[in-house]
Each structure stands twice: as C-alpha cells, then as structure tokens.
Write a protein that holds these residues in place. Structure first.
Motif, PDB file in Angstrom:
ATOM      1  N   THR A 184       0.866  -1.212   0.150  1.00  0.00           N
ATOM      2  CA  THR A 184      -0.093  -0.167  -0.097  1.00  0.00           C
ATOM      3  C   THR A 184       0.733   1.235   0.070  1.00  0.00           C
ATOM      4  N   LYS A 185       1.997   1.276   0.395  1.00  0.00           N
ATOM      5  CA  LYS A 185       2.753   2.400   0.519  1.00  0.00           C
ATOM      6  C   LYS A 185       3.504   2.797  -0.878  1.00  0.00           C
ATOM      7  N   ARG A 186       3.555   1.744  -1.790  1.00  0.00           N
ATOM      8  CA  ARG A 186       4.292   2.026  -3.171  1.00  0.00           C
ATOM      9  C   ARG A 186       3.833   3.077  -3.749  1.00  0.00           C
ATOM     10  N   PRO A 187       2.265   3.215  -4.117  1.00  0.00           N
ATOM     11  CA  PRO A 187       1.811   4.547  -4.742  1.00  0.00           C
ATOM     12  C   PRO A 187       2.172   6.070  -3.924  1.00  0.00           C
ATOM     13  N   GLU A 188       2.117   5.656  -2.529  1.00  0.00           N
ATOM     14  CA  GLU A 188       2.210   6.732  -1.737  1.00  0.00           C
ATOM     15  C   GLU A 188       3.746   7.302  -2.072  1.00  0.00           C
ATOM     16  N   MET A 189       4.851   6.351  -2.155  1.00  0.00           N
ATOM     17  CA  MET A 189       6.200   6.655  -2.228  1.00  0.00           C
ATOM     18  C   MET A 189       6.152   7.646  -3.733  1.00  0.00           C
ATOM     19  N   ALA A 190       5.555   7.226  -4.633  1.00  0.00           N
ATOM     20  CA  ALA A 190       5.451   7.924  -6.162  1.00  0.00           C
ATOM     21  C   ALA A 190       4.910   9.050  -5.988  1.00  0.00           C
ATOM     22  N   ALA A 191       3.990   9.411  -4.916  1.00  0.00           N
ATOM     23  CA  ALA A 191       3.331  10.535  -4.723  1.00  0.00           C
ATOM     24  C   ALA A 191       4.304  11.713  -4.155  1.00  0.00           C
ATOM     25  N   THR A 246      10.005  -7.596 -10.377  1.00  0.00           N
ATOM     26  CA  THR A 246      10.523  -6.156 -10.368  1.00  0.00           C
ATOM     27  C   THR A 246       9.477  -5.445 -11.168  1.00  0.00           C
ATOM     28  N   GLU A 247       9.081  -6.006 -12.437  1.00  0.00           N
ATOM     29  CA  GLU A 247       8.154  -5.088 -13.150  1.00  0.00           C
ATOM     30  C   GLU A 247       6.784  -5.003 -12.439  1.00  0.00           C
ATOM     31  N   ASP A 248       6.425  -6.148 -11.561  1.00  0.00           N
ATOM     32  CA  ASP A 248       5.027  -5.651 -10.850  1.00  0.00           C
ATOM     33  C   ASP A 248       5.255  -4.732  -9.720  1.00  0.00           C
ATOM     34  N   ILE A 249       6.408  -4.737  -9.098  1.00  0.00           N
ATOM     35  CA  ILE A 249       6.442  -3.718  -8.249  1.00  0.00           C
ATOM     36  C   ILE A 249       6.565  -2.187  -8.704  1.00  0.00           C
ATOM     37  N   LEU A 250       7.272  -2.151  -9.655  1.00  0.00           N
ATOM     38  CA  LEU A 250       7.415  -0.732 -10.598  1.00  0.00           C
ATOM     39  C   LEU A 250       6.015  -0.269 -11.026  1.00  0.00           C
ATOM     40  N   GLU A 251       4.968  -1.445 -11.295  1.00  0.00           N
ATOM     41  CA  GLU A 251       3.555  -1.113 -11.856  1.00  0.00           C
ATOM     42  C   GLU A 251       2.649  -0.491 -10.783  1.00  0.00           C
ATOM     43  N   ASP A 252       3.138  -1.373  -9.557  1.00  0.00           N
ATOM     44  CA  ASP A 252       2.451  -0.802  -8.382  1.00  0.00           C
ATOM     45  C   ASP A 252       2.720   0.776  -8.022  1.00  0.00           C
TER      46      ASP A 252
END
Length: 505
Positions: free
Chosen positions: A401-408, A429-435
């Motif tokens: 859940t914190k992955r898109p928050e890091m992007a923001a 890794t590709e799946d993590i980057l998509e998240d």
C-alpha cells in the motif's frame, strides 16, 4: 543453570518430569539443539517450532517447553518402538529423562527463560530502547557513540550491527530473538559495559522478543506508514508500539516526541516518568534550527547553541531524543551538547558523496513515504536552486500500500525521478514498478524514468544530471546487498556511484 530457576515466572501450566537437572543451553531453533539443552517450541510467523520437537530430542535436548499438547503428542509418537528389537535398542531411551513443560504462551516463555538463563543481564545494564517508524537506527547509534566518547563501555543492538564494546557482530533483524538479545547482553555485562542502546521494532514487541527486559529509558520517535504487511491495520501497528511504553517500570523514563500526533498516546498508560521533546511547541526539551548547510546545522537546544554534523529537521528530532536520553541517563547538559557536536551520522543516513560537475549524491535508508519526504525536504531547503533528483524503489514481499504513496512523495518533491528496484525478493520487479506507477499523475509520469536494474538506474541518474544537481538514492542506505528471488547479491551503492563518477569527464 538448574531448570527450575530457568522456568521461574514464565507462565508454566504443567510439568512432567524432573526439574532438578542442569541445563547447558537454551534454544528455539532445533538446529541449535545439543546435549542437555532446553528447547522451546515457539509458534512463529512462518513456521511452528512444535514440528521440530522430535528433532530437538534426537539432538540431545533434556527439556521441552511447549504450548500445544496435540502437536507434542504427535512428535512423541515418533519415539514409540514398532517391535521388541527397537525397544531393546533404546529407541525410547531418549524420553526416559526428558522433562516436558507446558506453558500458556511459548513466545512469552522463551523471553523470560532466556533472561533467567543468562542471569537477567538487562537488570545489570542501563538499558535504553527506542521505537518508532523512522530514526531508530540513527538515534541508538549516536547514543552508543556519544556514551563511548564520554568514556563509558557500551553495547549496541541495531539494524546495522550489534556491538559489545567495540566488538562488532552482524544482525539479521531490527530486534533479534530473545535468546540472542539476552546472550549479547550477557556478553556486555561480562565485558564491563554499563549501557546498552537498542532498537525496538513493533514486530519485536508483538512477538514478545523484548519481554522480560528491564528498561531504564524508552524513546518514541514518530509513527507513520510502515509494516502493514505484518500488522494489517495502522491501529494494530500503533498498539504494538504503545505496548512497549505500557510495560515500562515506574523507575524508568518514557521520552516522547509531542510533535507527532501519537506522541502523547504512546505514554498515556505508562508507569514511567514522561519526558517530552519538540521542535515546534512547548516541551521539556526543545530545539530550533538556526543555520543549515550540507556540512551540518546550528541548533538552539533548550536555549543553548550547539553545532551538529547532521542535517535536516528530522535529525533535529533525533538530536533532541539523544539529548533527552543522555540527561535521563545522568549526563549533564553541557557534556551532552559537547558530545553531540562531535558525532557523525549513522552509516547510510544522508551520506553525501561529492562528485564531478559539482554533483552531490546522497545515500539514505529512507524507505517509507514520510522518511523520503523528510529527506527530500531537507535537500530542497539546503540547495533550493539546484535540480533535485530522486531515485527509489520498494521492497518485494512487503507492504504494497505504500508503493503509490512513495510515488506521490517523489512527484511532489523532486524535479526528476528514477523508479527502480530495491530488494525485490520473490516478486517480479516489473510488478513492483507497476504498483509504484499507480501513484503518479500524468505530470509525474512525464518526469519519471522506470529502470528495473538499480545499478543502471543509478548510472543513468548521475550521467543525465545537470551540473550542481542533488541526487537522492533512497532505500538502501547502509545495506551492501540486494535480495533478488531468494538470492542475496553484493550491491554497494558507493561502489556504483564511484564507477559512474569515473565516466564523467
């Protein structure tokens, strides 16, 4: 030590066998079982120690601590002889002198028994523990260095490494298992250490790894988004942090950051003496940043000026926590501030590598949205006119859940972004980057590059950076490895940066 002394006050429900026996060792890992040892079957997060009771007995364990009678019976059935020949050969001889001890909670029991086995070493040390989402490693490492510099022999239990005096050992978890903790503290006592500074994780509290330890000081740093893959909810994460303070004794100090909205929640039920610190409001100890640069900052702490090599408001909080703990441990204000002015930051925390083109590459362990925002904010304030580049990834098999928050955070704070791998573990890794990508707006996507290979991403960030830029490499910090699949590979960002610098004319 005699078995009856080891199991005292550990929640024993039933005993079958003789307690009048000498125990040579205590373990909860059957691979470490030996002749005359006490094996504690702990129901762990990934596996159940009850499944290894037979293995421990075969290795010579003379006492077994358990909580699940059905699982125990299943393991003991393995020693039932199938014929007279096996009986005569002594297949069940291993059980003849075995002592079986049922407890209410084996996690709690192993912590108390470990403390007893090592003669309660935490009571012979001034034990300081810190919990919170960010700042734990920096705070305990600086406290260890501060008191070592003041002439005291100290121990350290941290994410980076454990120290008994100046002797270093590697660490696997932020908070080790209770047998390891008490073993190391026993070594500290034998080595003449007076203080021990340790990180206390929420998982360590929930799994009772710190039960039975006697703390002199407990410190709360802050509470933000992390470990929800384990705790599931923020309320449960908070509860585990708070439990640490709920169990502090009346003669201890509970030091808390009142600028965090949960700062006073942490200490509302503690028996300890509450001490507050703040950068923004009135507290027992307060600080203001007077000047700041990449070389350090000038603080005014309780009205007295003090220089520190650390930078950033988050480090002003860390300094206040250190200062408050030092006073609680008996240091004077003057000697504490003088010692603080001589301290270097913990490894991998805002570590500045200067390179060609007047580049500043900052290596930091920031791996939560809040921590990364704090670091980016600090770098922006120090060099407001320079381009700020952020490179980060997110760990696999961890809180998604914190992955898109890091992007923001990266989109809001940085001019250019490189999204890459961290410790991908068993996720692609590709799946993590998509998240992570889901947290960007179209404007954020426009200034972001997605490069799965972290080494290549670092090279690209440095080669494409304009003169004078500041580049944050977030997430790895002190780590010198990457975990890809189940393989741990050598990966030191300092080496990658040095190589990239060598390509610049």
């Amino acid at each position: 030590m005699k078995l009856d002394k080891i199991i005292a006050e550990s929640g024993v429900l039933d005993i079958k066998g003789n307690l009048d026996k000498e125990i040579t060792a205590i373990c909860s890992d059957s691979r470490k079982a030996c002749n005359g040892c006490l094996f504690v079957a702990v129901k762990g997060y990934a596996s159940d120690g009850h499944a290894y009771i037979a293995s421990a007995i075969n290795s010579g364990a003379s006492a077994i601590v358990y909580e699940d009678e059905v699982a125990l019976a299943d393991q003991l059935c393995k020693f039932s002889p199938s014929n007279d020949a096996e009986a005569k050969s002594g297949k069940i001889a291993l059980l003849e002198n075995l002592c079986l001890i049922k407890v209410q909670n084996s996690r709690h029991a192993v912590a108390i028994m470990a403390s007893n086995f090592y003669d309660r070493p935490s009571e012979k040390l001034t034990l300081v523990g810190i919990t919170g989402t960010n700042g734990k490693t920096t705070t305990v490492t600086l406290l260890y260095n501060l008191f070592m510099n003041l002439g005291y022999n100290c121990g350290l239990l941290s994410t980076i490494a454990n120290y008994v005096g100046k002797k270093r050992t590697e660490t696997a978890n932020t908070t080790a298992d209770p047998i390891t903790i008490n073993s190391l503290m026993s070594e500290m006592v034998d080595a003449g250490c007076e203080y021990c500074f340790m990180e206390v994780s929420s998982i360590g509290v929930e799994q009772e790894r710190v039960s039975g330890l006697k703390y002199k000081v407990g410190i709360f740093s802050n509470l933000t988004h992390d470990h929800l893959d384990y705790h599931k909810t923020f309320a449960e994460y908070l509860r585990c942090k708070k439990l640490f303070f709920d169990t502090l004794p009346a003669d201890a100090y509970a030091i808390t950051n009142v600028d965090d909205k949960n700062g006073m929640v942490m200490v509302q039920n503690t028996k300890a003496k509450v001490v507050t610190y703040s950068v923004k409001s009135i507290a027992d100890h307060s600080a203001r940043i007077m000047e700041e640069s990449f070389e350090g900052m000038l603080l005014k702490v309780d009205g007295k000026e003090a220089w520190t090599k650390l930078i950033g408001q988050h480090n002003a909080y860390n300094i206040l926590a250190i200062y408050s703990a030092a006073l609680a441990c008996g240091a004077s204000e003057e000697e504490a501030l003088i010692a603080i002015s001589k301290l270097d930051s913990a490894p991998g925390r805002l570590e500045n590598l200067r390179g060609p083109k007047d580049l500043s590459v900052i290596i930091d362990y920031a791996h939560t949205p809040d921590a990364m925002e704090n670091v980016l904010k600090t770098l922006r304030e120090i060099a407001p006119s320079k381009e700020l580049i952020c490179l980060f990834g997110c760990g696999g098999d961890r809180d998604k859940t914190k992955r898109p928050e890091m992007a923001a955070v990266a989109e809001r704070m940085a001019d250019r972004i490189f999204v890459t791998s961290d410790n991908s573990r068993t996720e692609r890794t590709e799946d993590i980057l998509e998240d992570i990508k889901k947290g960007f707006t179209p404007e954020g996507i426009a200034k972001a590059l997605f490069i799965g290979d972290r080494k290549e991403a670092i090279r690209a960030a440095i080669m494409l950076a304009p003169k004078g830029a500041t580049i944050l490499l977030a997430g790895k910090g002190h780590e010198t490895y990457q975990i890809i699949g189940t393989e741990t590979r050598h990966f030191d960002e300092r080496e990658v940066v040095a190589e990239a610098f060598s390509y610049i004319k």
